[in-house]
Design a protein around this motif. Structure first.
Motif: not given
Length: 440
Positions: A12-13, A38-44, A19-20, A32-34
């Motif tokens: 992300y950094d 969101d990342f734990p959901i993506i990993i799962k 990012l668009q 940025q706020d999500l």
């Protein structure tokens, strides 16, 4: 190494300025706020093989369909492309190395046979099914990574989708055997290079049977379902000083002009010259509408000089190190861009450089009637020819937060210093380079 939240945050950094908004209509600022939730959901979902890519945004550019992923998908795809590069040891063609090698050979002033070819509809012609089959057979990826690539390519029935970071990597993996065969096309072959879909082959002395050679190339490419673009095909049986012939490759023109000394001339191709002139004129047209003199100067400096920024690349460690604070192995490197860097191998006395300077002067006369003589003199200082000879640079990597603020205040009078000081340098850089873009 299995993807985790640390890696997602790292990517992300890395991708922050690129990012668009995608078809999910989630902007970079909103994500940025999500992202933390969101990342734990993506990993799962990745671990459970239930992650699905959002429908890609399609854009038409130069008659080509470009696919643009949403932000979360772009992050995952970047991880995948880097993993593929590392595990398959993918080496991309280096344009500068190719041109340097060609120029060195041609300057020896001996005869060469030259084959300049273009693969028709390159990405569209490479089968996603073949790509997945090759990856599955080699078994270098984890089951999660293979699943993600399969999902990313689902629904892409017209070859590898341009715009996705994995497509360029997959194309190089698919072309590995083709390149191997084309490098060994003939015992008299002394050089071969492919830069995406552009192929060049040099033969010692001359090409005695050009039709046979081209047919051999076609036969090899057909194995991958690829064909040649006959309109861009060029065969020079004997390239030498006595024949006064020329050819173009990767934006350069190599020639032995008639009536000149037997010295190779290397210049920018006519098509690329016209594109650079269009950029210059667009800068001045934009100035005519906004009358922003400081912005005009920054844009001309960006066009005429070699620009250098400091970036960081990250290598995915195959085994996670407990001693490493960062999930990716970072190393810093300089990125150069701009006309003078893109065409560093043209001759010092290039006619194109002179024409570009004439274009700047014509635009000053045509678009800058309201400027003072002092301001016009400052603009006349911008010169492609001078900066090419002196190797002038814009060392953006040296600019401090204060200097970026000063530049933004000069460009946009509506900016407030207090508001800019609240932003970090990454956000200020992004705002400055966004201003440099030409709105056409």
């Amino acid at each position: 190494m299995i993807i985790d939240e640390e890696i997602l945050n790292s990517y992300y950094d890395i991708l922050f300025n690129k990012l668009q908004t995608g078809t999910d209509r989630i902007s970079a600022s909103k994500y940025q706020d999500l992202k933390d939730s969101d990342f734990p959901i993506i990993i799962k979902k990745i671990k459970e093989h239930t992650y699905h890519f959002t429908r890609y945004l399609k854009k038409i550019h130069d008659k080509r369909t470009i696919y643009s992923p949403c932000i979360r998908d772009k992050i995952v795809l970047k991880y995948l492309s880097d993993s593929l590069i590392q595990k398959y040891n993918v080496k991309f063609g280096n344009r500068n190395h190719i041109i340097s090698h060609i120029k060195s050979l041609l300057e020896e002033q001996i005869s060469y046979g030259i084959l300049r070819l273009d693969i028709k509809s390159f990405y569209e012609s490479l089968s996603t099914k073949t790509a997945l089959s090759k990856i599955r057979e080699t078994s270098l990826l984890s089951s999660e990574e293979y699943y993600l690539i399969k999902e990313a390519l689902k629904g892409c029935h017209n070859g590898l989708p341009q715009g996705l970071s994995i497509s360029a990597v997959l194309s190089e993996i698919l072309m590995e055997n083709i390149d191997f065969q084309l490098r060994r096309l003939s015992p008299r072959q002394i050089f071969y290079a492919r830069y995406v879909d552009d192929i060049i082959i040099l033969f010692h002395d001359n090409i005695r049977t050009p039709t046979e050679v081209v047919n051999n190339v076609k036969e090899i490419l057909n194995k991958m379902g690829l064909t040649l673009n006959e309109k861009k095909e060029k065969v020079i049986k004997c390239f030498c000083a006595n024949n006064q012939n020329s050819f173009e490759y990767l934006g350069y023109t190599f020639s032995y002009p008639q009536g000149h000394s037997q010295k190779l001339e290397t210049d920018i191709s006519y098509t690329k010259l016209l594109k650079e002139m269009d950029k210059i004129e667009n800068v001045f047209k934009n100035f005519k509408s906004n009358q922003n003199f400081n912005l005009l100067r920054y844009r001309l400096a960006d066009l005429t000089r070699t620009n250098i920024i400091l970036s960081a690349k990250y290598r995915i460690p195959l085994k996670k190190s407990s001693s490493s604070k960062h999930p990716l192995e970072p190393y810093k490197y300089f990125i150069k861009y701009g006309f003078n860097d893109a065409y560093k191998y043209i001759d010092n006395e290039s006619d194109s450089l002179k024409q570009l300077d004439i274009c700047i002067k014509s635009c000053i006369l045509g678009y800058c009637h309201n400027l003072s003589n002092k301001q016009k003199r400052l603009l006349y200082c911008f010169s492609y020819q001078n900066t090419f000879k002196t190797k002038s640079i814009n060392a953006y990597y040296k600019l401090t937060k204060t200097e970026y603020i000063e530049r933004l205040l000069k460009i946009d009078k509506k900016c407030k210093k207090n508001d800019l000081q609240k932003q970090d340098i990454k956000e200020l850089k992004s705002a400055f380079f966004e201003e440099l873009k030409i709105k056409t």
